[in-house]
Scaffold this motif. Sequence first.
Motif, short mmCIF file in Angstrom:
data_model
loop_
_atom_site.label_atom_id
_atom_site.label_comp_id
_atom_site.label_asym_id
_atom_site.label_seq_id
_atom_site.Cartn_x
_atom_site.Cartn_y
_atom_site.Cartn_z
N GLU A 224 -11.62 57.43 -39.61
CA GLU A 224 -12.79 57.89 -39.89
C GLU A 224 -14.06 57.48 -38.87
N SER A 225 -14.12 56.42 -38.85
CA SER A 225 -15.02 55.52 -38.20
C SER A 225 -15.06 55.21 -36.89
N ARG A 226 -14.14 56.17 -36.56
CA ARG A 226 -13.83 55.47 -34.58
C ARG A 226 -13.22 54.25 -34.32
N VAL A 227 -13.20 53.82 -35.32
CA VAL A 227 -12.47 52.09 -35.22
C VAL A 227 -11.54 52.32 -34.67
N PRO A 228 -10.87 51.41 -33.51
CA PRO A 228 -9.55 51.20 -33.17
C PRO A 228 -8.92 49.89 -33.98
N VAL A 229 -7.51 50.55 -34.29
CA VAL A 229 -7.12 49.48 -35.28
C VAL A 229 -5.79 49.34 -34.04
N SER A 230 -5.11 47.81 -34.15
CA SER A 230 -4.33 46.94 -33.05
C SER A 230 -3.36 46.52 -34.22
N VAL A 231 -2.10 47.00 -33.57
CA VAL A 231 -0.87 45.98 -34.70
C VAL A 231 -0.34 45.07 -33.69
N CYS A 232 -0.25 44.57 -34.29
CA CYS A 232 -0.15 42.89 -33.43
C CYS A 232 1.70 42.27 -34.19
N ALA A 233 2.79 42.84 -33.25
CA ALA A 233 3.83 42.80 -33.44
C ALA A 233 5.33 42.32 -32.36
N GLU A 234 5.71 41.62 -32.56
CA GLU A 234 7.15 41.80 -31.67
C GLU A 234 7.97 42.43 -31.73
N THR A 235 9.30 42.44 -30.34
CA THR A 235 9.78 43.62 -31.17
C THR A 235 9.93 43.48 -31.50
N TYR A 236 11.30 42.44 -31.86
CA TYR A 236 12.85 42.18 -33.45
C TYR A 236 11.90 43.03 -34.46
N LYS A 237 10.24 43.73 -34.12
CA LYS A 237 10.00 43.76 -35.63
C LYS A 237 10.03 45.41 -35.63
N PHE A 238 10.71 46.00 -34.47
CA PHE A 238 11.47 47.49 -34.47
C PHE A 238 12.12 48.17 -34.39
#
Length: 306
Positions: A224-238
């Motif tokens: 809503e506030s145009r604040v970017p969201v980054s998710v930090c995750a290793e590939t074994y979390k897919f």
Amino acid sequence: MMGLEEFEGLSPREIAEKIESMEIRGAADIARAGAYALNRSVKEYPGDDLEGLKAELESCAEMLRSTRPTAVSLKNAIEYVMHTGAEDTQELKEKIKKNSSEFVEKSLQAGDDIAEYGGKRINDGDVILTHCNSSMALGAIKYAWDEGKEISVIATESRPKKQGYITVRELSDHGVPVTLIVDSAVRYKMEEVDKVYVGADTIASNGAVINKIGTSQVALCAHESRVPVSVCAETYKFSRETAFGDLVEIEERDASEIADPEEFPGVQISNPVFDATPSEYIDSIITEEGVISPGGAYRIIKEMER
Ligand code: RUB
């Protein structure tokens, strides 16, 4: 992040109990603890009955899988360690040992890479909002701080288990200026925020991110506030299974974590501890393979097959 020395001396059952009780928690730590537990289970197996050893391993894997249902990191760690063929018990023990330490090493290296890639994307002067306690998100924040960037962090309390307390202590010990807020203050505080950094327990093939309950509200407010969201995750979390239609089970924990049920006779108390953030509210997923958009989740899953 917990190192292997913290699991040293613990039996597989003790590790499973600590994961269940959340003494060992966070998707990366439980994955490494699971890999360690499998090695422990075969190491002490007496005799040379291969089928007996395999059964022992499978029952240990089952015990671990049943501890926390949402984090695919644990299931993927188990699969990584158990992906082996062997002619005799000695060979199986050696392969499990090799896979277990290889998984742990890769996981720690992924953490370092994610810290670097995520840290580089944080600008001098940024105010970062984080939710719960993610070793991956905090790794990136600490990296940016160590690079001399004058940043500060707003951390949610993260009811009901208050993992936010761990976050604020950890960041404060590292020297990072940090403000603790209650979860319901997120929208009010969002106008001060430049970026949201969170972790993940599971990432689905459609790019949805499953993380601590409330993450989707944080992401919605950020959107809503145009604040970017980054998710930090290793590939074994897919999660590969989600590509074939499986849904991610959301763990429901004991009501007593929220309130004493005896004080509220006749009232149902619901305690879901994770939620799914749709991909449209996520700007980037920072993995050890590089920074991707949520739309790249399917490709990561296809490349996971080995
Ligand atoms: C922890 C949580 C974390 C992710 C990622 O939930 O939701 O954000 O697990 O953590 P819980 P990490 O406290 O219920 O385990 O980046 O350390 O893997």
